[in-house]
Design an enzyme around this catalytic site. Structure first.
Site, PDB file in Angstrom:
ATOM      1  N   MET A   1      10.454  -6.501   5.001  1.00 34.01           N
ATOM      2  CA  MET A   1      10.529  -7.186   6.289  1.00 34.01           C
ATOM      3  C   MET A   1      11.820  -7.979   6.414  1.00 34.01           C
ATOM      4  O   MET A   1      11.812  -9.132   6.856  1.00 34.01           O
ATOM      5  CB  MET A   1       9.296  -8.088   6.478  1.00 34.01           C
ATOM      6  CG  MET A   1       7.988  -7.341   6.367  1.00 34.01           C
ATOM      7  SD  MET A   1       7.890  -5.832   7.335  1.00 34.01           S
ATOM      8  CE  MET A   1       7.183  -6.478   8.839  1.00 34.01           C
TER       9      MET A   1
ATOM     10  N   ASN B   1      13.440   3.969   5.753  1.00 34.79           N
ATOM     11  CA  ASN B   1      12.487   2.911   6.105  1.00 34.79           C
ATOM     12  C   ASN B   1      11.268   3.536   6.777  1.00 34.79           C
ATOM     13  O   ASN B   1      11.392   4.546   7.467  1.00 34.79           O
ATOM     14  CB  ASN B   1      13.172   1.944   7.091  1.00 34.79           C
ATOM     15  CG  ASN B   1      12.240   0.838   7.560  1.00 34.79           C
ATOM     16  OD1 ASN B   1      11.549   0.204   6.758  1.00 34.79           O
ATOM     17  ND2 ASN B   1      12.196   0.596   8.874  1.00 34.79           N
TER      18      ASN B   1
ATOM     19  N   SER C   1       0.845  -1.214   0.000  1.00 33.16           N
ATOM     20  CA  SER C   1       0.000   0.000   0.000  1.00 33.16           C
ATOM     21  C   SER C   1       0.871   1.250   0.000  1.00 33.16           C
ATOM     22  O   SER C   1       0.526   2.248  -0.651  1.00 33.16           O
ATOM     23  CB  SER C   1      -0.973   0.004   1.184  1.00 33.16           C
ATOM     24  OG  SER C   1      -0.316   0.320   2.381  1.00 33.16           O
ATOM     25  N   ASN C   2       2.001   1.215   0.691  1.00 31.88           N
ATOM     26  CA  ASN C   2       2.899   2.384   0.647  1.00 31.88           C
ATOM     27  C   ASN C   2       3.521   2.548  -0.731  1.00 31.88           C
ATOM     28  O   ASN C   2       3.661   3.657  -1.226  1.00 31.88           O
ATOM     29  CB  ASN C   2       3.988   2.257   1.719  1.00 31.88           C
ATOM     30  CG  ASN C   2       3.489   2.707   3.084  1.00 31.88           C
ATOM     31  OD1 ASN C   2       3.318   3.891   3.326  1.00 31.88           O
ATOM     32  ND2 ASN C   2       3.239   1.745   3.969  1.00 31.88           N
TER      33      ASN C   2
ATOM     34  N   HIS D   1       8.260   2.722   9.547  1.00 37.33           N
ATOM     35  CA  HIS D   1       8.002   1.780  10.645  1.00 37.33           C
ATOM     36  C   HIS D   1       6.722   2.220  11.375  1.00 37.33           C
ATOM     37  O   HIS D   1       6.549   3.409  11.650  1.00 37.33           O
ATOM     38  CB  HIS D   1       9.198   1.783  11.603  1.00 37.33           C
ATOM     39  CG  HIS D   1       9.043   0.805  12.715  1.00 37.33           C
ATOM     40  ND1 HIS D   1       9.226  -0.556  12.557  1.00 37.33           N
ATOM     41  CD2 HIS D   1       8.686   0.988  14.009  1.00 37.33           C
ATOM     42  CE1 HIS D   1       9.005  -1.165  13.703  1.00 37.33           C
ATOM     43  NE2 HIS D   1       8.677  -0.256  14.604  1.00 37.33           N
TER      44      HIS D   1
HETATM   45  C1  GAR Z   1       3.703  -0.759   6.914  1.00 34.80           C
HETATM   46  O1  GAR Z   1       2.765  -0.513   7.907  1.00 34.80           O
HETATM   47  C2  GAR Z   1       5.099  -0.523   7.432  1.00 34.80           C
HETATM   48  O2  GAR Z   1       5.156   0.466   8.402  1.00 34.80           O
HETATM   49  C3  GAR Z   1       5.450  -1.860   8.023  1.00 34.80           C
HETATM   50  O3  GAR Z   1       4.909  -2.793   7.124  1.00 34.80           O
HETATM   51  C4  GAR Z   1       3.725  -2.247   6.571  1.00 34.80           C
HETATM   52  C5  GAR Z   1       3.732  -2.486   5.079  1.00 34.80           C
HETATM   53  O4  GAR Z   1       2.506  -2.165   4.529  1.00 34.80           O
HETATM   54  N1  GAR Z   1       6.850  -2.028   8.160  1.00 34.80           N
HETATM   55  C6  GAR Z   1       7.408  -2.625   9.195  1.00 34.80           C
HETATM   56  O5  GAR Z   1       6.788  -3.120  10.099  1.00 34.80           O
HETATM   57  C7  GAR Z   1       8.932  -2.641   9.138  1.00 34.80           C
HETATM   58  N2  GAR Z   1       9.449  -2.964  10.420  1.00 34.80           N
HETATM   59  P1  GAR Z   1       2.324  -2.037   2.977  1.00 34.80           P
HETATM   60  O6  GAR Z   1       2.964  -3.271   2.370  1.00 34.80           O
HETATM   61  O7  GAR Z   1       0.854  -2.028   2.775  1.00 34.80           O
HETATM   62  O8  GAR Z   1       2.992  -0.780   2.528  1.00 34.80           O
END
Ligand code: GAR
Length: 232
Positions: A125, A142, A48-49, A144
């Protein structure tokens, strides 16, 4: 500058009063880069990001191009988003590598081959090794889902709930050797409501992630281009 401060004040006070969120530092001034800043995105999950970065570019909020999406998980939904928006992607599956070093090397080679200027870990991850960190010093960021330095590592949202904090949020930071501990670029605070489940909280945190990650990319891109000019 004055305009910035006014906008910042209005945004933070407005948000504070409504109990929704607080972003700091907040600067929505558009940055133009010629040529556009060249991004490499690393993702392992839903993307999503990643998708939101694409949309920020499409609506001219972010003056960037995405040269590559690198995923380590062949089943991750980020790939579907790359296909949807016609962004080049590559799967570098860590399970096919003999060591972390080997995986890092393949990732690094791809980023360098495409002359990526700024690497964005958008739900990546995996821990990245020192070689990538050193090669992309001040150019590797990154996102978080907590207000660092609280709740580092995995399950940050659950950690916040378990610790009964009343405000959590998200952070964009530079990546360094120790996990989730590099300098902070932008943070957004998100109140935890009594009725929140992990999922409702995750959704509100992600809404804020989608605001701060493009802002952080623009901020870091500006630094990269400025320091490049200074070094010329
Ligand atoms: C996000 O919420 C990000 O902050 C987290 O994974 C999610 C990915 O969402 N990252 C971590 O926890 C890293 N330690 P997305 O795939 O929908 O962008």
């Amino acid at each position: 500058m004055q305009q910035d401060n006014k906008e910042y004040r209005e945004k933070t006070i407005f948000n504070g009063l409504n109990g929704h969120s607080l972003i700091s530092p907040f600067n929505s001034e558009k940055q133009l880069f010629d040529p556009k800043i060249n991004l490499g995105i690393l993702a392992s999950g839903n993307g999503s990001n990643f998708e939101n970065i694409i949309k920020s570019i499409q609506n001219n909020q972010l003056n960037a191009k995405i040269s590559i999406l690198i995923v380590n998980n062949p089943n991750c939904l980020a790939i579907k988003k790359a296909l949807k928006y016609d962004i080049p992607y590559v799967i570098i599956n860590h399970r096919d590598c003999n060591s972390r070093l080997e995986h890092d090397k393949l990732v690094l080679e791809k980023l360098e081959e495409l002359s990526v200027e700024l690497v964005v870990m958008a739900g990546w991850m995996r821990i990245v090794g020192e070689e990538i960190i050193n090669k992309f010093k001040d150019r590797l960021i990154n996102i978080h889902p907590s207000l660092l330095p609280s709740f580092k590592g995995v399950n940050a949202i659950q950690q916040a709930i378990d610790n009964r904090v009343t405000i959590t949020g998200c952070t964009v930071h530079y990546v360094q050797k120790d996990v989730d501990s590099g300098s902070i670029i932008i943070q957004a605070a998100v109140p935890i409501k009594e009725q929140d489940s992990k999922e409702t909280l995750r959704k509100r945190i992600q809404n804020m992630e989608h605001i701060i990650l493009p802002l952080a990319i623009a901020k870091v891109a500006k630094n990269i281009r400025t320091s490049f000019k200074d070094n010329k």
